[in-house]
Design a protein around this motif. Structure first.
Motif: not given
Length: 175
Positions: A102-111
């Protein structure tokens, strides 16, 4: 933001969750993820660890990320189950590859949980899976994504934390 509002004494805090997101505990990230590279007694200097973490092609990393994600889900099973019961919508990253994908492909969307998940679980803050229909002078109208029903929520303060969506897109829909 939700946790900070609650900690500062806001009478009622409601998070409008517009899309599912991923939650992982700090323990999972450090135990299964980056801890080996970035802990205080790591065998590598942090600049070398950065090279190790960023220079491997994604195609080679995806199977590792999926395995790490399964370990994190196992460690965080109770946390994730309780969040789901509280109404929080979860995902596990692109193709089940977890937080690093998620970090590599979306830059976010996690906590990475720093305490807010427990507030949601204990229902000290509310979570609503919804879209914002409109704002009025003292509240917000949401459309519940599960029931498709609109509901007005009174609000003294509205913080629109969009993640990586641009504000002009949202405003053009609203105005």
């Amino acid at each position: 933001i939700v946790q900070d509002l609650w900690e500062q004494g806001a009478a009622k805090v409601t998070m409008i969750q517009r899309s599912p997101s991923m939650v992982v505990s700090t323990q999972s990230v450090l135990t299964h993820g980056l801890g080996a590279l970035y802990r205080q007694d790591a065998p590598l200097h942090h600049e070398d660890a950065d090279l190790v973490a960023t220079c491997v092609p994604y195609k080679l990393l995806i199977p590792r990320w999926k395995a790490i994600n399964r370990q994190m889900q196992s460690t965080d099973h109770e946390l994730l189950s309780n969040l789901a019961v509280a109404g929080y919508q979860l995902d596990d990253g692109p193709d089940g590859a977890g937080i690093f994908a998620k970090s590599a492909t979306e830059g976010g969307g996690f906590y990475i949980d720093m305490g807010c998940a427990d507030l949601v679980i204990r229902k000290e803050v509310s979570v609503r899976y919804a879209t914002v229909s409109c704002l009025d002078e003292d509240g917000i109208v949401i459309r519940d994504k599960t029931t498709e029903k609109e509901e007005r929520l009174p609000a003294d303060v509205i913080v629109y934390a969009t993640g990586f969506e641009t504000m002009d897109q949202w405003l053009s829909q609203l105005c």
